[in-house]
Design a protein around this motif. Structure first.
Motif, PDB file in Angstrom:
ATOM      1  N   LEU A 467       0.715  -1.043  -0.069  1.00  0.00           N
ATOM      2  CA  LEU A 467       0.214   0.007  -0.183  1.00  0.00           C
ATOM      3  C   LEU A 467       0.876   1.098  -0.121  1.00  0.00           C
ATOM      4  CD1 LEU A 467      -2.780   1.200   0.019  1.00  0.00           C
ATOM      5  CD2 LEU A 467      -2.896   0.942   2.419  1.00  0.00           C
ATOM      6  N   TYR A 468       1.899   1.260   0.731  1.00  0.00           N
ATOM      7  CA  TYR A 468       3.022   2.126   0.546  1.00  0.00           C
ATOM      8  C   TYR A 468       3.294   2.943  -0.820  1.00  0.00           C
ATOM      9  CZ  TYR A 468       7.121   5.211   1.725  1.00  0.00           C
ATOM     10  OH  TYR A 468       7.788   6.359   1.622  1.00  0.00           O
ATOM     11  N   ASN A 471      -0.619   3.351  -3.188  1.00  0.00           N
ATOM     12  CA  ASN A 471      -1.345   4.367  -2.601  1.00  0.00           C
ATOM     13  C   ASN A 471      -1.614   5.421  -3.505  1.00  0.00           C
ATOM     14  OD1 ASN A 471      -3.272   4.969  -0.554  1.00  0.00           O
ATOM     15  ND2 ASN A 471      -1.776   6.659   0.308  1.00  0.00           N
ATOM     16  N   ASN A 474      -4.037   4.521  -6.885  1.00  0.00           N
ATOM     17  CA  ASN A 474      -5.529   4.660  -6.610  1.00  0.00           C
ATOM     18  C   ASN A 474      -6.423   3.933  -7.626  1.00  0.00           C
ATOM     19  OD1 ASN A 474      -5.476   6.154  -4.668  1.00  0.00           O
ATOM     20  ND2 ASN A 474      -5.865   8.204  -5.640  1.00  0.00           N
ATOM     21  N   THR A 478      -4.955  -0.815  -5.492  1.00  0.00           N
ATOM     22  CA  THR A 478      -5.131  -0.016  -4.234  1.00  0.00           C
ATOM     23  C   THR A 478      -6.147  -0.458  -3.474  1.00  0.00           C
ATOM     24  OG1 THR A 478      -3.955   1.600  -5.546  1.00  0.00           O
ATOM     25  CG2 THR A 478      -4.620   2.208  -3.476  1.00  0.00           C
ATOM     26  N   HIS A 482      -6.161  -1.961   0.476  1.00  0.00           N
ATOM     27  CA  HIS A 482      -6.941  -1.381   1.658  1.00  0.00           C
ATOM     28  C   HIS A 482      -7.665  -2.494   2.088  1.00  0.00           C
ATOM     29  CE1 HIS A 482      -5.977   2.746   1.643  1.00  0.00           C
ATOM     30  NE2 HIS A 482      -6.236   2.912   0.475  1.00  0.00           N
TER      31      HIS A 482
END
Length: 550
Positions: A467-468, A471, A474, A478, A482
């Motif tokens: 995710l880093y 992110n 989008n 992503t 999440h």
């Protein structure tokens, strides 16, 4: 150390007695008694979640912990704990379990014949989680017979009586414990629900397990042994194997490579900064002074790397030497010029005459712009604004430096000792030209390796690291990251801005299920099935979709 779950079954009130013609565990060895392992049905798991009530009360008294449970007294005077759960009948050996925040909950039923337990024995069950490269023991389950429990209580009573009477030191306490307590209580004791029938003891086991890149399928077996009060032991035969299929979001990962536009320039500049020490007022390059040898090695190493590479021509190398402001400006100007020229001669001798025509010498007598910037960003300098105003108003560099020294002696001492050495730098600027390129700028398409790394981490279930990276994109991946971290609200926000297709509708259904929005989630799932019939098959295997279809 594994924590353990402990249950005492059939606690008899009376005097402890033992009659042994042979070892207590010997008969079990001959009969090959074992424990069985099974799973709950979906309906039974749902009923357990809805109707579960705490059945054991935990009390803290001084430094002791007590567990109180309802007790029934049978006709023969035997007292048993009356902890009841619904009767379990299970045939399935495989189940799908949802993953959340990189973890899953493994739950199953352990059933033991009462004959295996008896009254004078303790059964220690260890569930084993099997991975491709290792086997991991889960929390132990300990079930004690009544007489075995009484033996433990008697041993602890003798130990505590001895400690109270003789008050030994730490070494003496340890020796007394080993002397009196034959079967110590397991650490981190926890009581859970069980069912006792005429011939079996049934235990509901549940533990949270962290997932990793090998966790697509999990296998669980039982290991265990029976310990008797006469020190005899019996190791249980291997149990059945339960299989768990981890239902994660990884099947929705988009593995299509992502590309980006890269701008390629014909001209390129490489800059390098070094600190060469000189004797005060001297221009000679002394490689044994201070850290000069390492700095000079760094300069020549980078120079060789750039000059000898094949992709660019080296048009020029600009060498700029600078001095700090103490002393007269005219002297510092000559000093900087001399040091720059001396360094060029040194590099030509060390590297070779091929760079003589490339090297252009520049010098800065006193680098006031850099000094101003360093003062502005150094919050530890008092009267910083007043010093900056003085520098801006006084145009003569000699009077400027003298005014700072006289008006702000404390700050000047700090500036001279900390900031001035950073101004005595030698900067190199390599001006390069790409070989064979006619236009000044071209645009090319290349693989986005950063994005590919994020997808790789996602597939390895390293969700936070993935995710880093992802992110900023989008996209669907992503969203998968999440959801895997249980960031359901954020996932819904991103999904709202995406085109509707079977995958996004299914992911919306999952997020709604977790957020308790069942009606909305059901609509998204049905829409996903309408767009792609395969989603219906996947939903039948997904426990979180099952919550929507109740």
């Amino acid at each position: 150390m594994n924590t353990r779950k402990i249950i005492t079954v059939g606690i008899t009130v009376g005097v402890l007695w033992m009659m042994f013609g042979c070892s207590v565990a010997g008969r079990l060895q001959r009969q090959q008694m074992t424990a069985s392992l099974s799973q709950l049905t979906r309906a039974e798991r749902q009923e357990r979640q809805q109707d579960y009530r705490p059945q054991v009360v935990k009390l803290q008294r001084d430094s002791n912990t007590f567990f109180l449970a309802p007790v029934d007294t049978l006709a023969d005077g035997e007292r048993v704990m009356a902890l009841q759960i619904e009767q379990v009948t299970v045939v399935a050996k495989m189940r799908s379990i949802p993953e959340r925040n990189g973890r899953v909950v493994l739950d199953f039923i352990v059933t033991l014949p009462k004959e295996l337990l008896g009254k004078s024995r303790s059964v220690v069950i260890t569930p084993i989680l099997h991975k491709p490269d290792e086997s991991v023991p889960l929390e132990d389950l300990v079930i004690r017979g009544g007489r075995f429990s009484l033996l433990q209580e008697r041993d602890y009573w003798q130990y505590e009586t001895y400690i109270e009477r003789f008050r030994p030191d730490t070494v003496g306490r340890e020796a007394a414990f080993n002397r009196f307590v034959k079967f110590p209580y397991p650490e981190d004791v926890r009581l859970d629900s069980l069912v006792e029938s005429r011939s079996t003891v049934t235990y509901y086991y549940s533990q949270e397990v962290k997932t990793d890149e090998t966790s697509k399928k999990m296998l669980v077996t039982l290991q265990g042994q029976v310990l008797a009060v006469d020190d005899s032991a019996y190791r249980l035969p291997p149990s059945d194997t339960l299989s768990y299929i981890v239902s994660s979001m990884l099947s929705f990962v988009d593995t299509v490579p992502r590309y980006r536009i890269r701008i390629v320039d014909k001209y390129l500049t490489v800059e390098d900064r070094n600190y060469i020490q000189f004797f005060v007022g001297d221009t000679r390059v002394v490689d044994t002074l201070g850290d000069n040898w390492r700095q000079l090695d760094k300069i020549t190493g980078l120079m060789r790397q750039i000059v000898e590479q094949q992709e660019f021509w080296v048009d020029t190398i600009t060498l700029t030497a600078a001095s700090s402001p103490e002393g007269a400006y005219a002297f510092n100007d000559r000093l900087s010029q001399g040091r720059a020229a001396a360094l060029k001669r040194y590099l030509v001798r060390r590297y070779g005459k091929s760079i003589d025509t490339m090297l252009i010498v520049r010098w800065v007598a006193e680098n006031w712009p850099e000094l101003t910037q360093r003062i502005r960003t150094d919050k530890s300098i008092e009267n910083r604004e007043a010093i900056l105003a003085l520098i801006a108003s006084e145009k003569n560099p000699d009077r400027r430096e003298q005014a700072i020294r006289l008006r702000f002696p404390k700050e000047y001492a700090y500036i001279r000792s900390v900031i001035y050495p950073q101004l005595r730098a030698v900067n190199f600027r390599y001006n390069l030209r790409r070989k064979g390129m006619v236009k000044d700028t071209i645009h090319t398409t290349e693989l986005d390796t950063t994005y590919a790394r994020g997808v790789e981490l996602l597939q390895k279930r390293k969700y936070a690291k993935a995710l880093y990276i992802l992110n900023d994109y989008n996209d669907r991946n992503t969203v998968v990251a999440h959801l895997s971290l249980d960031h359901n609200e954020r996932a819904m926000e991103l999904l709202a801005a995406m085109p509707e297709d079977a995958a996004t509708e299914y992911l919306r259904a999952i997020a709604c299920s977790r957020l308790g929005r069942k009606e909305e989630g059901r609509r998204h799932f049905l829409e996903a099935c309408r767009l792609d019939e395969r989603m219906e098959y996947r939903g039948n295997l997904d426990p979180e979709i099952a919550e929507l279809l109740k």
